[in-house]
Design a protein around this motif. Structure first.
Motif, PDB file in Angstrom:
ATOM      1  N   PRO A  26       0.829  -1.211   0.000  1.00 35.42           N
ATOM      2  CA  PRO A  26       0.000   0.000   0.000  1.00 35.42           C
ATOM      3  C   PRO A  26       0.863   1.260   0.000  1.00 35.42           C
ATOM      4  CG  PRO A  26       0.099  -0.942   2.183  1.00 35.42           C
ATOM      5  CD  PRO A  26       0.832  -1.897   1.283  1.00 35.42           C
ATOM      6  N   VAL A  27       0.320   2.319  -0.570  1.00 39.12           N
ATOM      7  CA  VAL A  27       0.950   3.635  -0.526  1.00 39.12           C
ATOM      8  C   VAL A  27      -0.048   4.575   0.124  1.00 39.12           C
ATOM      9  CG1 VAL A  27       1.825   5.585  -1.870  1.00 39.12           C
ATOM     10  CG2 VAL A  27       2.307   3.253  -2.607  1.00 39.12           C
ATOM     11  N   VAL A  28       0.411   5.308   1.114  1.00 35.13           N
ATOM     12  CA  VAL A  28      -0.438   6.263   1.811  1.00 35.13           C
ATOM     13  C   VAL A  28       0.254   7.612   1.747  1.00 35.13           C
ATOM     14  CG1 VAL A  28      -1.509   6.865   4.010  1.00 35.13           C
ATOM     15  CG2 VAL A  28      -1.271   4.454   3.358  1.00 35.13           C
ATOM     16  N   PHE A  29      -0.467   8.620   1.288  1.00 30.87           N
ATOM     17  CA  PHE A  29       0.103   9.956   1.189  1.00 30.87           C
ATOM     18  C   PHE A  29      -0.424  10.835   2.308  1.00 30.87           C
ATOM     19  CE2 PHE A  29       0.397   8.555  -3.267  1.00 30.87           C
ATOM     20  CZ  PHE A  29       1.744   8.807  -3.497  1.00 30.87           C
ATOM     21  N   ILE A  30       0.489  11.560   2.916  1.00 32.19           N
ATOM     22  CA  ILE A  30       0.141  12.585   3.894  1.00 32.19           C
ATOM     23  C   ILE A  30       0.797  13.868   3.421  1.00 32.19           C
ATOM     24  CG2 ILE A  30       0.318  13.367   6.284  1.00 32.19           C
ATOM     25  CD1 ILE A  30       0.465  10.420   7.125  1.00 32.19           C
ATOM     26  N   GLU A  31      -0.020  14.859   3.142  1.00 37.17           N
ATOM     27  CA  GLU A  31       0.475  16.163   2.695  1.00 37.17           C
ATOM     28  C   GLU A  31       0.506  17.100   3.898  1.00 37.17           C
ATOM     29  OE1 GLU A  31      -0.670  19.728  -0.459  1.00 37.17           O
ATOM     30  OE2 GLU A  31      -2.035  18.046  -0.197  1.00 37.17           O
ATOM     31  N   VAL A  32       1.632  17.741   4.088  1.00 34.80           N
ATOM     32  CA  VAL A  32       1.748  18.706   5.182  1.00 34.80           C
ATOM     33  C   VAL A  32       1.853  20.099   4.574  1.00 34.80           C
ATOM     34  CG1 VAL A  32       3.050  19.425   7.212  1.00 34.80           C
ATOM     35  CG2 VAL A  32       2.895  16.988   6.621  1.00 34.80           C
ATOM     36  N   VAL A  33       0.964  20.965   4.978  1.00 27.54           N
ATOM     37  CA  VAL A  33       0.955  22.343   4.509  1.00 27.54           C
ATOM     38  C   VAL A  33       1.171  23.265   5.707  1.00 27.54           C
ATOM     39  CG1 VAL A  33      -0.618  21.804   2.588  1.00 27.54           C
ATOM     40  CG2 VAL A  33      -1.552  22.604   4.773  1.00 27.54           C
ATOM     41  N   CYS A  34       1.502  24.491   5.430  1.00 22.55           N
ATOM     42  CA  CYS A  34       1.584  25.497   6.481  1.00 22.55           C
ATOM     43  C   CYS A  34       0.682  26.649   6.045  1.00 22.55           C
ATOM     44  CB  CYS A  34       3.024  25.966   6.693  1.00 22.55           C
ATOM     45  SG  CYS A  34       3.181  27.070   8.117  1.00 22.55           S
ATOM     46  N   SER A  35      -0.423  26.804   6.729  1.00 21.04           N
ATOM     47  CA  SER A  35      -1.435  27.779   6.314  1.00 21.04           C
ATOM     48  C   SER A  35      -1.054  29.222   6.616  1.00 21.04           C
ATOM     49  CB  SER A  35      -2.771  27.447   6.981  1.00 21.04           C
ATOM     50  OG  SER A  35      -2.635  27.549   8.396  1.00 21.04           O
ATOM     51  N   ASP A  36      -0.040  29.424   7.414  1.00 21.39           N
ATOM     52  CA  ASP A  36       0.380  30.783   7.776  1.00 21.39           C
ATOM     53  C   ASP A  36       1.676  31.117   7.051  1.00 21.39           C
ATOM     54  OD1 ASP A  36       1.575  33.028   9.041  1.00 21.39           O
ATOM     55  OD2 ASP A  36       0.502  32.598  10.897  1.00 21.39           O
ATOM     56  N   PRO A  37       1.624  31.998   6.031  1.00 17.74           N
ATOM     57  CA  PRO A  37       2.822  32.306   5.243  1.00 17.74           C
ATOM     58  C   PRO A  37       3.971  32.896   6.072  1.00 17.74           C
ATOM     59  CG  PRO A  37       0.878  33.399   4.317  1.00 17.74           C
ATOM     60  CD  PRO A  37       0.449  32.711   5.576  1.00 17.74           C
ATOM     61  N   VAL A  38       3.659  33.642   7.104  1.00 20.20           N
ATOM     62  CA  VAL A  38       4.707  34.236   7.955  1.00 20.20           C
ATOM     63  C   VAL A  38       5.425  33.134   8.736  1.00 20.20           C
ATOM     64  CG1 VAL A  38       5.153  35.811   9.878  1.00 20.20           C
ATOM     65  CG2 VAL A  38       3.523  36.465   8.087  1.00 20.20           C
ATOM     66  N   PHE A  69       2.721  23.597  -8.187  1.00 19.53           N
ATOM     67  CA  PHE A  69       2.172  22.419  -7.530  1.00 19.53           C
ATOM     68  C   PHE A  69       0.925  21.919  -8.255  1.00 19.53           C
ATOM     69  CE2 PHE A  69       0.667  19.728  -4.142  1.00 19.53           C
ATOM     70  CZ  PHE A  69       1.835  19.336  -3.508  1.00 19.53           C
ATOM     71  N   ALA A  70       0.973  20.693  -8.743  1.00 19.78           N
ATOM     72  CA  ALA A  70      -0.170  20.092  -9.437  1.00 19.78           C
ATOM     73  C   ALA A  70      -1.167  19.569  -8.407  1.00 19.78           C
ATOM     74  CB  ALA A  70       0.315  18.951 -10.325  1.00 19.78           C
ATOM     75  N   PRO A  71      -2.452  19.711  -8.689  1.00 21.14           N
ATOM     76  CA  PRO A  71      -3.458  19.204  -7.745  1.00 21.14           C
ATOM     77  C   PRO A  71      -3.297  17.689  -7.534  1.00 21.14           C
ATOM     78  CG  PRO A  71      -4.482  20.521  -9.469  1.00 21.14           C
ATOM     79  CD  PRO A  71      -3.051  20.324  -9.859  1.00 21.14           C
ATOM     80  N   TRP A  72      -3.587  17.245  -6.342  1.00 20.86           N
ATOM     81  CA  TRP A  72      -3.524  15.820  -6.026  1.00 20.86           C
ATOM     82  C   TRP A  72      -4.763  15.118  -6.551  1.00 20.86           C
ATOM     83  CZ3 TRP A  72      -0.001  12.718  -3.499  1.00 20.86           C
ATOM     84  CH2 TRP A  72       1.090  13.361  -2.911  1.00 20.86           C
ATOM     85  N   ALA A  73      -4.588  13.897  -7.061  1.00 24.49           N
ATOM     86  CA  ALA A  73      -5.713  13.043  -7.440  1.00 24.49           C
ATOM     87  C   ALA A  73      -5.870  11.913  -6.424  1.00 24.49           C
ATOM     88  CB  ALA A  73      -5.501  12.469  -8.837  1.00 24.49           C
ATOM     89  N   ASP A  74      -4.802  11.639  -5.678  1.00 29.50           N
ATOM     90  CA  ASP A  74      -4.803  10.539  -4.708  1.00 29.50           C
ATOM     91  C   ASP A  74      -5.584  10.912  -3.454  1.00 29.50           C
ATOM     92  OD1 ASP A  74      -2.555   8.551  -5.687  1.00 29.50           O
ATOM     93  OD2 ASP A  74      -1.775  10.579  -5.965  1.00 29.50           O
ATOM     94  N   HIS A  75      -6.147   9.884  -2.832  1.00 35.16           N
ATOM     95  CA  HIS A  75      -6.702  10.057  -1.488  1.00 35.16           C
ATOM     96  C   HIS A  75      -5.516  10.322  -0.569  1.00 35.16           C
ATOM     97  CE1 HIS A  75      -9.170   9.509   2.010  1.00 35.16           C
ATOM     98  NE2 HIS A  75      -8.376   8.545   2.450  1.00 35.16           N
ATOM     99  N   GLY A  94      -4.041   7.779  13.190  1.00 38.59           N
ATOM    100  CA  GLY A  94      -5.413   7.337  12.942  1.00 38.59           C
ATOM    101  C   GLY A  94      -5.673   7.095  11.468  1.00 38.59           C
ATOM    102  N   PHE A  95      -5.171   7.978  10.628  1.00 34.95           N
ATOM    103  CA  PHE A  95      -5.311   7.837   9.179  1.00 34.95           C
ATOM    104  C   PHE A  95      -4.611   6.583   8.696  1.00 34.95           C
ATOM    105  CE2 PHE A  95      -3.868   8.939   4.826  1.00 34.95           C
ATOM    106  CZ  PHE A  95      -5.109   9.146   4.219  1.00 34.95           C
ATOM    107  N   LEU A  96      -3.377   6.366   9.171  1.00 34.59           N
ATOM    108  CA  LEU A  96      -2.615   5.187   8.769  1.00 34.59           C
ATOM    109  C   LEU A  96      -3.322   3.900   9.205  1.00 34.59           C
ATOM    110  CD1 LEU A  96       0.988   6.452   9.545  1.00 34.59           C
ATOM    111  CD2 LEU A  96      -0.029   6.070   7.271  1.00 34.59           C
ATOM    112  N   SER A  97      -3.871   3.894  10.407  1.00 38.09           N
ATOM    113  CA  SER A  97      -4.589   2.723  10.901  1.00 38.09           C
ATOM    114  C   SER A  97      -5.827   2.434  10.059  1.00 38.09           C
ATOM    115  CB  SER A  97      -5.025   2.918  12.349  1.00 38.09           C
ATOM    116  OG  SER A  97      -3.896   2.981  13.194  1.00 38.09           O
ATOM    117  N   ALA A  98      -6.518   3.482   9.661  1.00 35.14           N
ATOM    118  CA  ALA A  98      -7.746   3.323   8.879  1.00 35.14           C
ATOM    119  C   ALA A  98      -7.463   2.860   7.445  1.00 35.14           C
ATOM    120  CB  ALA A  98      -8.519   4.637   8.868  1.00 35.14           C
ATOM    121  N   THR A  99      -6.276   3.168   6.935  1.00 31.99           N
ATOM    122  CA  THR A  99      -5.969   2.799   5.546  1.00 31.99           C
ATOM    123  C   THR A  99      -5.182   1.504   5.451  1.00 31.99           C
ATOM    124  OG1 THR A  99      -3.985   4.198   5.580  1.00 31.99           O
ATOM    125  CG2 THR A  99      -6.011   5.181   4.712  1.00 31.99           C
ATOM    126  N   ALA A 100      -4.806   0.926   6.570  1.00 32.91           N
ATOM    127  CA  ALA A 100      -3.999  -0.311   6.544  1.00 32.91           C
ATOM    128  C   ALA A 100      -4.859  -1.522   6.284  1.00 32.91           C
ATOM    129  CB  ALA A 100      -3.267  -0.471   7.856  1.00 32.91           C
TER     130      ALA A 100
END
Length: 100
Positions: A26-38, A69-75, A94-100
């Protein structure tokens, strides 16, 4: 295996899916963003890479990558780096457990 990488385009994301598919893993993607530019800029500028010969990206490089950055198509799970670490870790587990 955990890979920490900026995958701005589909071809970069495919490089992780293809070998996993070949080996029926399995491949599981987790995207980490930072919503505060400062906060994002401050963290980038104060980051210590500790990798000899690797300077790390500048703010300008990060902004260019953001525009490309290209939009993600993956869950995937999207975490915000402004959220406290323990909450993000709990959400990720929790996400990893649910997708395993």
């Amino acid at each position: 295996m955990i890979v920490d990488a900026v995958n701005t385009v589909e071809a970069a994301r495919r490089q992780w899916r293809t070998p996993a598919d070949r080996h029926c893993l399995p491949v599981v993607f987790i995207e980490v963003v930072c919503s505060d530019p400062v906060v994002h800029r401050r963290r980038l500028e104060n980051r210590s890479r500790r990798i000899e010969g690797f300077a790390g990206p500048t703010s300008e490089v990060v902004e260019r990558r953001r525009r490309e950055f290209a939009p993600w198509a993956d869950h995937r799970l999207v975490l915000d780096a402004t959220t406290d670490l323990s909450s993000n870790v709990a959400t990720a587990l929790g996400f990893l457990s649910a997708t395993a």
